[in-house]
Design a protein around this motif. Structure first.
Motif, PDB file in Angstrom:
ATOM      1  N   ARG A   1       8.909  15.965  85.720  1.00 14.48           N
ATOM      2  CA  ARG A   1       8.293  17.294  85.589  1.00 14.48           C
ATOM      3  C   ARG A   1       7.043  17.286  84.725  1.00 14.48           C
ATOM      4  NH1 ARG A   1       9.804  21.157  89.320  1.00 14.48           N
ATOM      5  NH2 ARG A   1      11.917  20.640  89.979  1.00 14.48           N
ATOM      6  N   VAL A   2       6.671  16.133  84.195  1.00  9.71           N
ATOM      7  CA  VAL A   2       5.480  16.026  83.344  1.00  9.71           C
ATOM      8  C   VAL A   2       4.578  14.926  83.896  1.00  9.71           C
ATOM      9  CG1 VAL A   2       4.588  15.662  81.022  1.00  9.71           C
ATOM     10  CG2 VAL A   2       6.823  16.764  81.337  1.00  9.71           C
ATOM     11  N   ARG A   3       3.386  15.311  84.273  1.00  8.49           N
ATOM     12  CA  ARG A   3       2.403  14.377  84.799  1.00  8.49           C
ATOM     13  C   ARG A   3       1.035  14.699  84.195  1.00  8.49           C
ATOM     14  NH1 ARG A   3       5.974  11.678  85.544  1.00  8.49           N
ATOM     15  NH2 ARG A   3       6.734  10.606  87.407  1.00  8.49           N
TER      16      ARG A   3
ATOM     17  N   MET B   1       5.746  22.109  87.467  1.00  9.21           N
ATOM     18  CA  MET B   1       5.335  20.843  86.876  1.00  9.21           C
ATOM     19  C   MET B   1       4.312  21.087  85.772  1.00  9.21           C
ATOM     20  SD  MET B   1       3.719  17.408  88.637  1.00  9.21           S
ATOM     21  CE  MET B   1       5.273  16.972  89.428  1.00  9.21           C
ATOM     22  N   ILE B   2       4.539  20.480  84.612  1.00 14.07           N
ATOM     23  CA  ILE B   2       3.568  20.496  83.523  1.00 14.07           C
ATOM     24  C   ILE B   2       2.600  19.338  83.751  1.00 14.07           C
ATOM     25  CG2 ILE B   2       3.232  20.266  81.033  1.00 14.07           C
ATOM     26  CD1 ILE B   2       6.174  21.211  80.710  1.00 14.07           C
TER      27      ILE B   2
ATOM     28  N   PRO C   1      -1.305   6.527  89.089  1.00 11.51           N
ATOM     29  CA  PRO C   1       0.116   6.655  89.467  1.00 11.51           C
ATOM     30  C   PRO C   1       0.862   7.750  88.711  1.00 11.51           C
ATOM     31  CG  PRO C   1      -0.492   4.357  89.076  1.00 11.51           C
ATOM     32  CD  PRO C   1      -1.615   5.193  88.568  1.00 11.51           C
ATOM     33  N   TYR C   2       0.266   8.241  87.619  1.00 13.09           N
ATOM     34  CA  TYR C   2       0.919   9.249  86.788  1.00 13.09           C
ATOM     35  C   TYR C   2       0.211  10.603  86.861  1.00 13.09           C
ATOM     36  CZ  TYR C   2       2.738   4.874  85.070  1.00 13.09           C
ATOM     37  OH  TYR C   2       3.314   3.626  85.001  1.00 13.09           O
TER      38      TYR C   2
ATOM     39  N   LEU D   1      10.351  21.203  76.729  1.00  8.40           N
ATOM     40  CA  LEU D   1       9.565  21.883  77.761  1.00  8.40           C
ATOM     41  C   LEU D   1       9.803  21.278  79.140  1.00  8.40           C
ATOM     42  CD1 LEU D   1       6.254  22.403  75.767  1.00  8.40           C
ATOM     43  CD2 LEU D   1       7.813  24.198  76.577  1.00  8.40           C
ATOM     44  N   ALA D   2      10.034  19.985  79.207  1.00  9.74           N
ATOM     45  CA  ALA D   2      10.341  19.348  80.491  1.00  9.74           C
ATOM     46  C   ALA D   2      11.637  19.905  81.068  1.00  9.74           C
ATOM     47  CB  ALA D   2      10.435  17.838  80.324  1.00  9.74           C
ATOM     48  N   GLN D   3      12.591  20.181  80.218  1.00  9.63           N
ATOM     49  CA  GLN D   3      13.855  20.774  80.676  1.00  9.63           C
ATOM     50  C   GLN D   3      13.627  22.193  81.195  1.00  9.63           C
ATOM     51  OE1 GLN D   3      16.521  20.430  77.333  1.00  9.63           O
ATOM     52  NE2 GLN D   3      16.530  18.186  77.395  1.00  9.63           N
TER      53      GLN D   3
END
Length: 295
Positions: free
Chosen positions: A162-164, A131-132, A191-192, A121-123
């Motif tokens: 792309r994932v936070r 962004m997820i 930070p995330y 999913l990040a790809q």
């Protein structure tokens, strides 16, 4: 006041989207989060997330002078069908202009499958330029991401820009049955974190209830002042699902009838005033401190 403020349509559950967007526009807010959350909003199927409906929603947003910054589309991302389902939702989110798509991760016992799915999913998120943001849940069931203390290690393990996180202060209260406080818990995850859900809760013998921000059990005056001082401001979404409450076991209870519009207006306008006032006062204080430093 640099943090973008947006309003979630979750507060207007049970009303047509055109009504929800009109109500939000009258709050003089330009950004929205569209909420399509199974069990928390009106029923829908995957077929809803079509290009045709994306054009209809885009037209409604334009009519009311709004933009969709976030798309709340929670599913269990550890399911075997999750990649195909969520990929379709990401495409839809991008078509309506969203920058962020929000979901829970999955139950803790399926963490291995979640990690395999989120890699794919990040790809796709990179391909869609979206962004997820994974949200800490509120239902009391052990999740891959339960709270801010352990979430960073999951995000680091995923290893994608792309994932936070979408940190939800109100969810933490019920999910951890009051054993952790959001005023402290969000800090290790900061930070995330790329996005925040701002909602307040009260509790009684029957469980937890969502209320006007600033009138519940969370110290949002302190939290919002701290967030206003962050060098990289993130979106603050007022997500107040007034039709939903949580039982003592933290499971959601959705009322049979929608909340009256007059009550929604009262809660949302009061919440917005509170958030804007705290952020503005923090900005004024920060400006004063900076002037003294430069004097």
């Amino acid at each position: 006041m640099n943090n973008p403020i947006l309003i979630s349509t979750a507060a207007y559950d049970g009303y047509d989207l055109s009504v929800s967007l009109k109500e939000i526009s009258e709050l003089e807010i330009k950004r929205v989060e569209l909420a399509f959350i199974e069990g928390y909003t009106d029923p829908f199927t995957e077929a809803y997330f079509s290009s045709t409906n994306a054009k209809v929603i885009s037209a409604l947003l334009s009519k009311h002078g709004l933009t969709c910054l976030s798309f709340a589309s929670h599913i269990d991302l550890s399911q075997d069908t999750a990649v195909d389902r969520f990929k379709g939702r990401m495409r839809f989110a991008k078509e309506i202009g969203a920058t962020y798509i929000i979901s829970n991760a999955g139950p803790e016992h399926r963490q291995n499958q979640f990690m395999k799915n989120i890699e794919q999913l990040a790809q796709w998120a990179e391909s869609f330029d979206i962004m997820i943001v994974l949200e800490n849940p509120g239902d009391g069931k052990k999740n891959v991401i339960d709270h801010g203390q352990t979430a960073p290690q999951i995000i680091k393990q995923i290893g994608s820009e792309r994932v936070r996180l979408n940190y939800d202060f109100g969810n933490l209260i019920s999910h951890c049955f009051g054993k952790l406080r959001p005023e402290d818990d969000y800090k290790p995850a900061l930070p995330y974190t790329a996005h925040f859900h701002i909602k307040d809760v009260t509790s009684d013998a029957s469980g937890w209830h969502f209320t006007e921000i600033g009138r519940g059990d969370i110290d949002y005056e302190t939290i919002l002042k701290e967030l206003a001082l962050e060098p990289n401001p993130h979106p603050l979404c007022l997500e107040i699902p007034l039709r939903v409450s949580r039982a003592r076991d933290a499971s959601p209870r959705r009322a049979t009838s929608p909340v009256a519009l007059q009550e929604i207006r009262r809660v949302m306008s009061g919440s917005l005033r509170f958030v804007q006032k705290v952020l503005s006062s923090a900005t004024v204080e920060m400006d004063r401190i900076n002037m003294e430093k430069n004097a």
